[in-house]
Design an enzyme around this catalytic site. Sequence first.
Site, PDB file in Angstrom:
ATOM      1  N   TYR A  69      32.146  24.316  42.302  1.00 15.71           N
ATOM      2  CA  TYR A  69      32.807  23.575  41.264  1.00 15.71           C
ATOM      3  C   TYR A  69      32.561  23.090  40.063  1.00 15.71           C
ATOM      4  CZ  TYR A  69      31.663  20.889  45.703  1.00 15.71           C
ATOM      5  OH  TYR A  69      31.642  20.491  47.515  1.00 15.71           O
ATOM      6  N   GLY A 219      38.062   8.690  48.973  1.00 17.29           N
ATOM      7  CA  GLY A 219      38.583   8.021  47.756  1.00 17.29           C
ATOM      8  C   GLY A 219      39.462   6.628  48.620  1.00 17.29           C
TER       9      GLY A 219
HETATM   10  N1  LIG Z   1      32.402  21.353  52.210  1.00 21.45           N
HETATM   11  C1  LIG Z   1      33.615  21.103  51.981  1.00 21.45           C
HETATM   12  O1  LIG Z   1      34.120  22.086  52.102  1.00 21.45           O
HETATM   13  C2  LIG Z   1      33.491  19.906  50.999  1.00 21.45           C
HETATM   14  C3  LIG Z   1      35.304  19.779  50.350  1.00 21.45           C
HETATM   15  C4  LIG Z   1      35.204  18.380  49.975  1.00 21.45           C
HETATM   16  C5  LIG Z   1      33.402  17.894  49.085  1.00 21.45           C
HETATM   17  N2  LIG Z   1      32.487  18.420  49.712  1.00 21.45           N
HETATM   18  C6  LIG Z   1      31.480  17.556  49.348  1.00 21.45           C
HETATM   19  O2  LIG Z   1      32.034  16.176  49.376  1.00 21.45           O
HETATM   20  C7  LIG Z   1      31.847  15.436  48.497  1.00 21.45           C
HETATM   21  C8  LIG Z   1      32.552  13.972  49.272  1.00 21.45           C
HETATM   22  O3  LIG Z   1      33.834  14.567  49.342  1.00 21.45           O
HETATM   23  P1  LIG Z   1      34.648  13.581  48.308  1.00 21.45           P
HETATM   24  O4  LIG Z   1      34.019  13.635  46.820  1.00 21.45           O
HETATM   25  O5  LIG Z   1      35.151  15.159  47.986  1.00 21.45           O
HETATM   26  O6  LIG Z   1      35.209  12.550  49.061  1.00 21.45           O
HETATM   27  P2  LIG Z   1      34.597  11.206  48.871  1.00 21.45           P
HETATM   28  O7  LIG Z   1      33.206  11.026  48.785  1.00 21.45           O
HETATM   29  O8  LIG Z   1      35.081  10.725  50.501  1.00 21.45           O
HETATM   30  O9  LIG Z   1      35.006  10.029  47.918  1.00 21.45           O
HETATM   31  C9  LIG Z   1      34.913  10.421  46.582  1.00 21.45           C
HETATM   32  C10 LIG Z   1      36.634   9.925  45.687  1.00 21.45           C
HETATM   33  O10 LIG Z   1      36.062   8.039  45.874  1.00 21.45           O
HETATM   34  C11 LIG Z   1      35.782   8.435  44.369  1.00 21.45           C
HETATM   35  N3  LIG Z   1      35.000   6.540  44.799  1.00 21.45           N
HETATM   36  C12 LIG Z   1      33.895   7.171  45.072  1.00 21.45           C
HETATM   37  N4  LIG Z   1      32.392   5.959  45.595  1.00 21.45           N
HETATM   38  C13 LIG Z   1      34.222   4.517  45.752  1.00 21.45           C
HETATM   39  C14 LIG Z   1      34.159   3.899  45.824  1.00 21.45           C
HETATM   40  N5  LIG Z   1      32.569   3.572  45.297  1.00 21.45           N
HETATM   41  N6  LIG Z   1      35.555   2.805  44.745  1.00 21.45           N
HETATM   42  C15 LIG Z   1      36.272   3.563  44.413  1.00 21.45           C
HETATM   43  N7  LIG Z   1      36.146   4.891  45.014  1.00 21.45           N
HETATM   44  C16 LIG Z   1      34.922   5.210  45.429  1.00 21.45           C
HETATM   45  C17 LIG Z   1      35.677   8.926  43.790  1.00 21.45           C
HETATM   46  O11 LIG Z   1      35.674   8.405  42.565  1.00 21.45           O
HETATM   47  P3  LIG Z   1      35.286   8.485  41.437  1.00 21.45           P
HETATM   48  O12 LIG Z   1      34.764   9.217  40.759  1.00 21.45           O
HETATM   49  O13 LIG Z   1      36.757   7.934  40.377  1.00 21.45           O
HETATM   50  O14 LIG Z   1      34.764   7.317  41.688  1.00 21.45           O
HETATM   51  C18 LIG Z   1      36.701  10.512  44.415  1.00 21.45           C
HETATM   52  O15 LIG Z   1      37.343  10.440  43.888  1.00 21.45           O
HETATM   53  C19 LIG Z   1      31.766  15.908  47.813  1.00 21.45           C
HETATM   54  O16 LIG Z   1      31.369  15.200  46.251  1.00 21.45           O
HETATM   55  C20 LIG Z   1      31.349  17.212  47.564  1.00 21.45           C
HETATM   56  O17 LIG Z   1      30.244  17.340  47.117  1.00 21.45           O
HETATM   57  C21 LIG Z   1      32.612  19.237  50.661  1.00 21.45           C
END
Ligand SMILES: NC(=O)c1ccc[n+]([C@@H]2O[C@H](COP(=O)([O-])OP(=O)(O)OC[C@H]3O[C@@H](n4cnc5c(N)ncnc54)[C@H](OP(=O)(O)O)[C@@H]3O)[C@@H](O)[C@H]2O)c1
Length: 289
Positions: A69, A219
């Site tokens: 990251y 998101g």
């Molecule tokens: N193992 C893997 O391959 C893998 C892959 C992807 C991710 N991950 C991990 O999983 C975590 C979560 O996944 P993710 O970040 O991809 O997806 P997520 O948590 O489903 O969604 C994150 C996105 O949603 C927005 N968001 C978050 N809270 C919100 C709210 N209350 N209202 C409106 N928008 C909101 C964020 O933008 P804002 O910043 O504007 O809030 C961001 O763009 C990652 O941070 C990472 O640690 C792991």
Amino acid sequence: MSQETSQHAKPSTTIELKDLGTVHRLGFGAMRIVGDGVWGEPADRKAAVDVVKRAVELGVDFIDTADSYGPNVSEEILAEALHPYKSGLKIATKVGFTRTGPNVWVPLGRAEYLRQQTELSLRKLKVDSLDLLQLHRIDPKVDPDEQFSVLRDLQNEGKVKALGLSQVSVAELEEAGKYFTVSTVQNRFNLTDRSSEDVLNYAEANGIGFIPWAPISAGDLAKPGGPLDELAARLGATTSQVALAWLLRRSPVIMPIPGTASIRHLEENLAAANLELDDRSYAELEAMR
Ligand SMILES: NC(=O)c1ccc[n+]([C@@H]2O[C@H](COP(=O)([O-])OP(=O)(O)OC[C@H]3O[C@@H](n4cnc5c(N)ncnc54)[C@H](OP(=O)(O)O)[C@@H]3O)[C@@H](O)[C@H]2O)c1
């Protein structure tokens, strides 16, 4: 319930992870505190540091990051914001992806690379032993025996306390389990993507923490006009809170790690622990495929 209540939000329930101990189930994903395309510095580094500090202030004791990251940037920001670490705080990192540009992820599972990246994560996070090291992907070009063996060795050497895998099948989990105790598995899973349900069931049956990445569908489930609008309005909650509350109720081994660079969204997401879905609402969500 609204996002304003988050200051007084009760913490989520806990889970006992093998080799690691007890953490609250609703954690924080630190992939969004870096630059666009999960590449480089965030637009506002101080804001990123503040989000991470606020997460821990609000009771988060499980944070997910990865060497890739940024690369490096997320781990460095966590250390800047939180080191020396509060007792009980667990930081999970990952190795196994190289980065050659924004949004480009290339698996690399050769033992010497996994070892090098583990050593560098120890340095960046400023610890002697990583709490939880997850193999980000099994590299299809490298014998799984090589990848699982080096993880087992790193744990035996004390460089890592607990081990996990990411985006794997049940067969791969079983194979890895011949080399080491699998503490967590991290697969994409949310209301609109249940393709890893078999892995979740396996995790539940075997006492493995299941970390659903993209818990609010990166998101999409938080955007207005989506499938959760009506139910969220009925419950007096936000759509992201409904998506997270469904995960928390779906299985006691689920540990959602919503990612955000915004304190407002962080507080809103953590308050999902206060939202107890009634049976009717839960059944509606279960039926929504
Ligand atoms: N193992 C893997 O391959 C893998 C892959 C992807 C991710 N991950 C991990 O999983 C975590 C979560 O996944 P993710 O970040 O991809 O997806 P997520 O948590 O489903 O969604 C994150 C996105 O949603 C927005 N968001 C978050 N809270 C919100 C709210 N209350 N209202 C409106 N928008 C909101 C964020 O933008 P804002 O910043 O504007 O809030 C961001 O763009 C990652 O941070 C990472 O640690 C792991």
